[in-house]
Design a protein around this motif. Sequence first.
Motif, PDB file in Angstrom:
ATOM      1  N   ILE A   1       0.823  -1.217   0.000  1.00  0.00           N
ATOM      2  CA  ILE A   1       0.000   0.000   0.000  1.00  0.00           C
ATOM      3  C   ILE A   1       0.857   1.267   0.000  1.00  0.00           C
ATOM      4  O   ILE A   1       0.428   2.327  -0.448  1.00  0.00           O
ATOM      5  CB  ILE A   1      -0.918  -0.026   1.250  1.00  0.00           C
ATOM      6  CG1 ILE A   1      -2.076   0.953   1.114  1.00  0.00           C
ATOM      7  CG2 ILE A   1      -0.130   0.231   2.535  1.00  0.00           C
ATOM      8  CD1 ILE A   1      -3.191   0.711   2.117  1.00  0.00           C
ATOM      9  N   LYS A   2       2.103   1.153   0.525  1.00  0.00           N
ATOM     10  CA  LYS A   2       2.937   2.340   0.687  1.00  0.00           C
ATOM     11  C   LYS A   2       3.368   2.944  -0.650  1.00  0.00           C
ATOM     12  O   LYS A   2       3.861   4.069  -0.692  1.00  0.00           O
ATOM     13  CB  LYS A   2       4.170   2.009   1.536  1.00  0.00           C
ATOM     14  CG  LYS A   2       3.857   1.534   2.933  1.00  0.00           C
ATOM     15  CD  LYS A   2       3.051   2.488   3.764  1.00  0.00           C
ATOM     16  CE  LYS A   2       3.812   3.710   4.160  1.00  0.00           C
ATOM     17  NZ  LYS A   2       3.122   4.450   5.260  1.00  0.00           N
ATOM     18  N   ASP A   3       3.157   2.203  -1.747  1.00  0.00           N
ATOM     19  CA  ASP A   3       3.457   2.770  -3.068  1.00  0.00           C
ATOM     20  C   ASP A   3       2.651   4.030  -3.317  1.00  0.00           C
ATOM     21  O   ASP A   3       3.103   4.952  -3.998  1.00  0.00           O
ATOM     22  CB  ASP A   3       3.133   1.746  -4.172  1.00  0.00           C
ATOM     23  CG  ASP A   3       4.190   0.658  -4.248  1.00  0.00           C
ATOM     24  OD1 ASP A   3       5.353   0.935  -3.915  1.00  0.00           O
ATOM     25  OD2 ASP A   3       3.842  -0.478  -4.628  1.00  0.00           O
TER      26      ASP A   3
ATOM     27  N   GLY B   1      10.887  -0.603   6.488  1.00  0.00           N
ATOM     28  CA  GLY B   1       9.706  -1.337   6.037  1.00  0.00           C
ATOM     29  C   GLY B   1       9.277  -1.000   4.632  1.00  0.00           C
ATOM     30  O   GLY B   1      10.086  -0.615   3.784  1.00  0.00           O
ATOM     31  N   ASN B   2       7.976  -1.132   4.416  1.00  0.00           N
ATOM     32  CA  ASN B   2       7.430  -1.010   3.068  1.00  0.00           C
ATOM     33  C   ASN B   2       7.621   0.378   2.454  1.00  0.00           C
ATOM     34  O   ASN B   2       7.762   0.493   1.242  1.00  0.00           O
ATOM     35  CB  ASN B   2       5.941  -1.358   3.076  1.00  0.00           C
ATOM     36  CG  ASN B   2       5.734  -2.859   3.214  1.00  0.00           C
ATOM     37  OD1 ASN B   2       6.472  -3.646   2.643  1.00  0.00           O
ATOM     38  ND2 ASN B   2       4.739  -3.268   3.988  1.00  0.00           N
ATOM     39  N   PHE B   3       7.606   1.419   3.294  1.00  0.00           N
ATOM     40  CA  PHE B   3       7.797   2.754   2.712  1.00  0.00           C
ATOM     41  C   PHE B   3       9.201   2.867   2.119  1.00  0.00           C
ATOM     42  O   PHE B   3       9.387   3.383   1.018  1.00  0.00           O
ATOM     43  CB  PHE B   3       7.551   3.861   3.749  1.00  0.00           C
ATOM     44  CG  PHE B   3       7.614   5.230   3.128  1.00  0.00           C
ATOM     45  CD1 PHE B   3       6.532   5.741   2.427  1.00  0.00           C
ATOM     46  CD2 PHE B   3       8.763   6.004   3.220  1.00  0.00           C
ATOM     47  CE1 PHE B   3       6.601   6.991   1.813  1.00  0.00           C
ATOM     48  CE2 PHE B   3       8.840   7.255   2.615  1.00  0.00           C
ATOM     49  CZ  PHE B   3       7.761   7.746   1.921  1.00  0.00           C
TER      50      PHE B   3
ATOM     51  N   VAL C   1      -8.756  -0.224   9.296  1.00  0.00           N
ATOM     52  CA  VAL C   1      -7.496   0.205   8.682  1.00  0.00           C
ATOM     53  C   VAL C   1      -6.332   0.031   9.654  1.00  0.00           C
ATOM     54  O   VAL C   1      -6.318   0.649  10.733  1.00  0.00           O
ATOM     55  CB  VAL C   1      -7.566   1.700   8.282  1.00  0.00           C
ATOM     56  CG1 VAL C   1      -6.361   2.090   7.446  1.00  0.00           C
ATOM     57  CG2 VAL C   1      -8.864   2.013   7.548  1.00  0.00           C
ATOM     58  N   PRO C   2      -5.328  -0.782   9.292  1.00  0.00           N
ATOM     59  CA  PRO C   2      -4.144  -0.889  10.157  1.00  0.00           C
ATOM     60  C   PRO C   2      -3.332   0.403  10.113  1.00  0.00           C
ATOM     61  O   PRO C   2      -3.321   1.103   9.095  1.00  0.00           O
ATOM     62  CB  PRO C   2      -3.362  -2.054   9.557  1.00  0.00           C
ATOM     63  CG  PRO C   2      -3.947  -2.338   8.236  1.00  0.00           C
ATOM     64  CD  PRO C   2      -5.257  -1.642   8.111  1.00  0.00           C
ATOM     65  N   THR C   3      -2.632   0.705  11.214  1.00  0.00           N
ATOM     66  CA  THR C   3      -1.966   2.015  11.324  1.00  0.00           C
ATOM     67  C   THR C   3      -0.482   1.918  11.676  1.00  0.00           C
ATOM     68  O   THR C   3      -0.057   1.051  12.430  1.00  0.00           O
ATOM     69  CB  THR C   3      -2.646   2.855  12.430  1.00  0.00           C
ATOM     70  OG1 THR C   3      -2.734   2.057  13.618  1.00  0.00           O
ATOM     71  CG2 THR C   3      -4.031   3.294  12.034  1.00  0.00           C
ATOM     72  N   SER C   4       0.253   2.890  11.120  1.00  0.00           N
ATOM     73  CA  SER C   4       1.653   3.085  11.529  1.00  0.00           C
ATOM     74  C   SER C   4       1.960   4.587  11.458  1.00  0.00           C
ATOM     75  O   SER C   4       1.874   5.280  12.453  1.00  0.00           O
ATOM     76  CB  SER C   4       2.594   2.271  10.653  1.00  0.00           C
ATOM     77  OG  SER C   4       3.913   2.493  11.062  1.00  0.00           O
ATOM     78  N   SER C   5       2.246   5.106  10.254  1.00  0.00           N
ATOM     79  CA  SER C   5       2.377   6.570  10.150  1.00  0.00           C
ATOM     80  C   SER C   5       1.001   7.229  10.233  1.00  0.00           C
ATOM     81  O   SER C   5       0.887   8.425  10.452  1.00  0.00           O
ATOM     82  CB  SER C   5       3.042   6.948   8.817  1.00  0.00           C
ATOM     83  OG  SER C   5       2.136   6.759   7.745  1.00  0.00           O
ATOM     84  N   CYS C   6      -0.035   6.429  10.016  1.00  0.00           N
ATOM     85  CA  CYS C   6      -1.448   6.870  10.002  1.00  0.00           C
ATOM     86  C   CYS C   6      -1.832   7.595   8.720  1.00  0.00           C
ATOM     87  O   CYS C   6      -2.928   8.156   8.623  1.00  0.00           O
ATOM     88  CB  CYS C   6      -1.818   7.706  11.222  1.00  0.00           C
ATOM     89  SG  CYS C   6      -1.829   6.693  12.715  1.00  0.00           S
TER      90      CYS C   6
ATOM     91  N   GLY D   1       1.181  -9.162   8.400  1.00  0.00           N
ATOM     92  CA  GLY D   1       0.685  -9.028   9.769  1.00  0.00           C
ATOM     93  C   GLY D   1      -0.428  -8.008   9.917  1.00  0.00           C
ATOM     94  O   GLY D   1      -1.429  -8.241  10.619  1.00  0.00           O
ATOM     95  N   SER D   2      -0.286  -6.864   9.264  1.00  0.00           N
ATOM     96  CA  SER D   2      -1.292  -5.817   9.468  1.00  0.00           C
ATOM     97  C   SER D   2      -2.624  -6.199   8.817  1.00  0.00           C
ATOM     98  O   SER D   2      -3.684  -5.771   9.282  1.00  0.00           O
ATOM     99  CB  SER D   2      -0.782  -4.473   8.942  1.00  0.00           C
ATOM    100  OG  SER D   2      -0.595  -4.522   7.561  1.00  0.00           O
ATOM    101  N   SER D   3      -2.573  -7.011   7.768  1.00  0.00           N
ATOM    102  CA  SER D   3      -3.818  -7.474   7.127  1.00  0.00           C
ATOM    103  C   SER D   3      -4.542  -8.425   8.080  1.00  0.00           C
ATOM    104  O   SER D   3      -5.767  -8.353   8.237  1.00  0.00           O
ATOM    105  CB  SER D   3      -3.518  -8.235   5.829  1.00  0.00           C
ATOM    106  OG  SER D   3      -2.700  -7.469   4.993  1.00  0.00           O
TER     107      SER D   3
HETATM  108  C1  LIG Z   1       2.386  -3.746   6.234  1.00  0.00           C
HETATM  109  C2  LIG Z   1       1.892  -2.411   6.650  1.00  0.00           C
HETATM  110  N1  LIG Z   1       0.655  -2.292   7.153  1.00  0.00           N
HETATM  111  C3  LIG Z   1       0.173  -1.113   7.571  1.00  0.00           C
HETATM  112  C4  LIG Z   1       0.918   0.034   7.485  1.00  0.00           C
HETATM  113  C5  LIG Z   1       0.350   1.318   8.020  1.00  0.00           C
HETATM  114  O1  LIG Z   1       0.203   2.301   7.072  1.00  0.00           O
HETATM  115  P1  LIG Z   1       0.327   3.810   7.471  1.00  0.00           P
HETATM  116  O2  LIG Z   1       1.793   4.128   7.612  1.00  0.00           O
HETATM  117  O3  LIG Z   1      -0.297   4.539   6.344  1.00  0.00           O
HETATM  118  O4  LIG Z   1      -0.400   4.018   8.753  1.00  0.00           O
HETATM  119  C6  LIG Z   1       2.208  -0.045   6.963  1.00  0.00           C
HETATM  120  C7  LIG Z   1       3.067   1.128   6.880  1.00  0.00           C
HETATM  121  O5  LIG Z   1       4.231   1.065   6.616  1.00  0.00           O
HETATM  122  C8  LIG Z   1       2.704  -1.297   6.527  1.00  0.00           C
HETATM  123  O6  LIG Z   1       3.946  -1.426   6.024  1.00  0.00           O
END
Ligand SMILES: Cc1ncc(COP(=O)(O)O)c(C=O)c1O
Length: 333
Positions: A47-49, A77-79, A181-186, A270-272
């Motif tokens: 999703i971070k794309d 991570g993904n970003f 919605v899973p969160t990290s940077s939000c 994991g976040s899914s």
């Molecule tokens: C696997 C995964 N899930 C959820 C998120 C959360 O997304 P956001 O940073 O937009 O809150 C991230 C963010 O890096 C992620 O890598």
Amino acid sequence: MDRNQKMIEDILKIREQIGKTPLVRLEHFPGFNLFAKLEYTNFSGSIKDRAANNILYHAIKENKIREGTIVIESSSGNFGISTALQCNRLGVDFCAVVDPQISEINLKMLRLFASRVIMVDQPDETGGFLLNRIRKVKELVEITDNSYWTNQYENPNNFLGYAGLADEINRAFSSLDYLFVPTSSCGTVVGLTRFVKQQFPDLVVVAVDIEGSMIFSDKKCKRYIPGLGAGRKAAFMEGAPVDEVMILTHEEIISGCRDLLNSHSVFAGGSSGAAYFAACKFMNGRKWQGSSPNALIICPDRGIPYIDTIYNDAWVTKILEEKTMNELMEKVG
Ligand SMILES: Cc1ncc(COP(=O)(O)O)c(C=O)c1O
């Protein structure tokens, strides 16, 4: 065509490989309809794309990224992976600042895609690495001419990058009642809340987090699952109209991942699994009358990077034992 024009063209070409992700209906839920948006079909696999593409696009347009720029970010991570692959495609140097907690597979990918990977190996005053990673980024930006820090945790082009995802959701549903919605940077939750609620004002947005994360709680503990959660409050969350927050345990998240695989053949990260577990817990705990509500979970990445962790019984046993031990030690003081 000048270099800047070419970069704009290239970043928009990458955008063609982002989005239009599958929306699948997960079956066998009594009283409600559950859907999953599978964001792992994006350009670099997550999703971070969407956020990275929007941040890079605006930086190029504003001439902050130009000929010879070095893009810098603190991300394990993904970003980081997404920014590295997009910069690679643009012919722009990317320097990733990481720490020893990075997973082996992400480190390998970053070494493959990025021009430079800097490992910060000294823990900061909190015992973690986040503050020292940020210090390193600031130091690098200061000493490097023509550098650009994408700064996903504070850059509004992060959450604004989810307008496209919101548009796909808005077009797919005639009514949407719950969004998990899973969160990290939000960035995702803030962007989706803003843009999806324009179409569905009564939508209930549930932010999903992991125990030990500091986004919605001050109760710190070691986190073993990457992607989800953060070691600090999210700059974007202030004033963002999220309706509910669910903080899940490691056990719940692992169980969510495995159920998603075994019951629906969705092999996700994991976040899914967290979003899925949260949706089942929330929706199953209520009585539904009248027409069945529609609920949607966001699945940010694929299961492959988690094959040796979440999907590996020995790893699960080990971290759960370690977690119990840590909890005991805390109680004893
Ligand atoms: C696997 C995964 N899930 C959820 C998120 C959360 O997304 P956001 O940073 O937009 O809150 C991230 C963010 O890096 C992620 O890598």
